[in-house]
Write a protein that holds these residues in place. Structure first.
Motif, PDB file in Angstrom:
ATOM      1  N   GLU A 191       0.833  -1.201   0.000  1.00 24.63           N
ATOM      2  CA  GLU A 191       0.000   0.000   0.000  1.00 24.63           C
ATOM      3  C   GLU A 191       0.871   1.256   0.000  1.00 24.63           C
ATOM      4  OE1 GLU A 191      -3.544   0.206   2.569  1.00 24.63           O
ATOM      5  OE2 GLU A 191      -2.602   2.011   3.352  1.00 24.63           O
ATOM      6  N   ARG A 192       1.955   1.229   0.750  1.00 25.88           N
ATOM      7  CA  ARG A 192       2.837   2.387   0.828  1.00 25.88           C
ATOM      8  C   ARG A 192       3.655   2.573  -0.443  1.00 25.88           C
ATOM      9  NH1 ARG A 192       4.626   0.883   6.857  1.00 25.88           N
ATOM     10  NH2 ARG A 192       2.754   1.651   7.867  1.00 25.88           N
ATOM     11  N   GLN A 205       2.336   2.376  -3.489  1.00 30.62           N
ATOM     12  CA  GLN A 205       1.421   2.772  -4.552  1.00 30.62           C
ATOM     13  C   GLN A 205       1.607   4.241  -4.923  1.00 30.62           C
ATOM     14  OE1 GLN A 205      -0.733   0.599  -6.166  1.00 30.62           O
ATOM     15  NE2 GLN A 205       0.462  -0.856  -4.974  1.00 30.62           N
ATOM     16  N   THR A 254       0.706   8.139  -5.409  1.00 34.66           N
ATOM     17  CA  THR A 254      -0.029   9.060  -4.547  1.00 34.66           C
ATOM     18  C   THR A 254      -0.235  10.368  -5.303  1.00 34.66           C
ATOM     19  OG1 THR A 254       1.997  10.054  -3.660  1.00 34.66           O
ATOM     20  CG2 THR A 254       1.107   8.128  -2.472  1.00 34.66           C
ATOM     21  N   ARG A 257       9.295   8.996   0.566  1.00 37.79           N
ATOM     22  CA  ARG A 257       7.993   9.639   0.679  1.00 37.79           C
ATOM     23  C   ARG A 257       8.149  10.917   1.494  1.00 37.79           C
ATOM     24  NH1 ARG A 257       4.749   5.637   3.731  1.00 37.79           N
ATOM     25  NH2 ARG A 257       6.784   5.247   4.604  1.00 37.79           N
ATOM     26  N   GLN A 280       6.172  14.385   3.491  1.00 41.86           N
ATOM     27  CA  GLN A 280       4.984  14.916   4.148  1.00 41.86           C
ATOM     28  C   GLN A 280       5.193  16.423   4.234  1.00 41.86           C
ATOM     29  OE1 GLN A 280       4.430  13.550   8.186  1.00 41.86           O
ATOM     30  NE2 GLN A 280       2.224  13.569   7.922  1.00 41.86           N
ATOM     31  N   ASP A 301      -8.839  11.149   2.791  1.00 35.46           N
ATOM     32  CA  ASP A 301      -7.556  11.483   2.165  1.00 35.46           C
ATOM     33  C   ASP A 301      -6.386  11.520   3.164  1.00 35.46           C
ATOM     34  OD1 ASP A 301      -7.919  13.886   3.536  1.00 35.46           O
ATOM     35  OD2 ASP A 301      -8.349  15.043   1.729  1.00 35.46           O
ATOM     36  N   SER A 359      -0.174  16.881   5.381  1.00 36.01           N
ATOM     37  CA  SER A 359      -0.551  15.882   4.379  1.00 36.01           C
ATOM     38  C   SER A 359      -0.186  14.488   4.866  1.00 36.01           C
ATOM     39  CB  SER A 359       0.192  16.163   3.071  1.00 36.01           C
ATOM     40  OG  SER A 359       1.561  15.806   3.191  1.00 36.01           O
ATOM     41  N   CYS A 404       1.757  10.906   3.826  1.00 34.47           N
ATOM     42  CA  CYS A 404       3.003  10.667   3.084  1.00 34.47           C
ATOM     43  C   CYS A 404       2.688  10.523   1.604  1.00 34.47           C
ATOM     44  CB  CYS A 404       3.683   9.413   3.601  1.00 34.47           C
ATOM     45  SG  CYS A 404       4.273   9.565   5.300  1.00 34.47           S
ATOM     46  N   VAL A 405       3.418  11.257   0.788  1.00 34.98           N
ATOM     47  CA  VAL A 405       3.227  11.211  -0.669  1.00 34.98           C
ATOM     48  C   VAL A 405       4.579  11.101  -1.348  1.00 34.98           C
ATOM     49  CG1 VAL A 405       1.082  12.564  -0.575  1.00 34.98           C
ATOM     50  CG2 VAL A 405       3.252  13.725  -0.958  1.00 34.98           C
ATOM     51  N   TRP A 406       4.559  10.596  -2.574  1.00 33.02           N
ATOM     52  CA  TRP A 406       5.760  10.612  -3.383  1.00 33.02           C
ATOM     53  C   TRP A 406       5.865  12.014  -3.989  1.00 33.02           C
ATOM     54  CZ3 TRP A 406       8.858   6.803  -2.534  1.00 33.02           C
ATOM     55  CH2 TRP A 406       8.345   5.556  -2.175  1.00 33.02           C
ATOM     56  N   GLY A 423       4.494  11.874  -7.250  1.00 30.47           N
ATOM     57  CA  GLY A 423       3.297  11.049  -7.300  1.00 30.47           C
ATOM     58  C   GLY A 423       3.536   9.568  -7.534  1.00 30.47           C
TER      59      GLY A 423
END
Length: 180
Positions: A38-39, A41, A43, A93, A95, A147, A169, A171-173, A176
């Motif tokens: 999941e982590r 994937q 974003t 990732r 934030q 979200d 936020s 954690c995002v790449w 993306g």
């Protein structure tokens, strides 16, 4: 060797077995390997996360009965940091967070702001994030389950702390997508 209330021995082998089973259960559920895919994937991007933060922050400030001392229309100042990867999640990732600071507010004004904060965000689908008993006193934490953005009102019940709104936020790449 100690015994249970039923007279059966309770010693090191039983304790070790319980700890081993508990550790394996945690590793295979939400705290470990089961969450790695999941982590990994795609974003939203970091820029999209900043745009979302600005939207939440503006909306929340418009619904609070107090004004920040920091200019809400000033050029954005974000605090970006790498997400903690010791949870066996992939590195890289990010934030991001943006704050709004309020002047020295007396406790009644902080209470009114905290009540308005909770009411507004609850109406938008956010949920209260409970704090552990020995945790940060004076925070009101609300998370959007759709979200995973987090809004925090710090210093809500403690006039010894700076009263501020923080929106962060998940954690995002940065672009993306995870690295190949």
């Amino acid at each position: 060797m100690s015994t249970t209330d039923q007279g059966r021995p309770f010693g090191r082998p039983t304790t070790t077995a319980v700890l081993t089973v508990t550790t394996l259960a945690l590793a295979l559920t939400g705290c470990g390997a089961a969450t790695l895919p999941e982590r990994s994937q795609p974003t939203m991007t970091l820029d999209q996360a900043k745009t979302q933060i600005d939207g939440y922050r503006s909306d929340i400030l418009a619904h609070l009965p107090v004004e920040p001392t920091t200019d809400p229309t000033a050029p954005a100042s974000y605090s970006d940091s790498e997400c903690d990867a010791n949870d066996i999640g992939p590195h890289g990732r990010q934030q991001t967070e943006r704050s709004a600071v309020f002047a020295d507010l007396p406790l009644p004004d902080r209470t009114k702001a905290a009540d308005a904060f909770r009411a507004y965000l609850t109406g938008r689908g956010f949920q209260v994030v409970p704090e552990p008993p020995d945790s940060h006193i004076g925070w009101v934490r609300m998370k959007n389950p759709k979200d995973n953005f987090l809004a925090v009102l710090d210093g809500a019940t403690d006039t010894g702390r700076t009263f501020q709104l923080k929106v962060s936020s998940p954690c995002v790449w940065p672009n993306g997508t995870p690295p190949a």
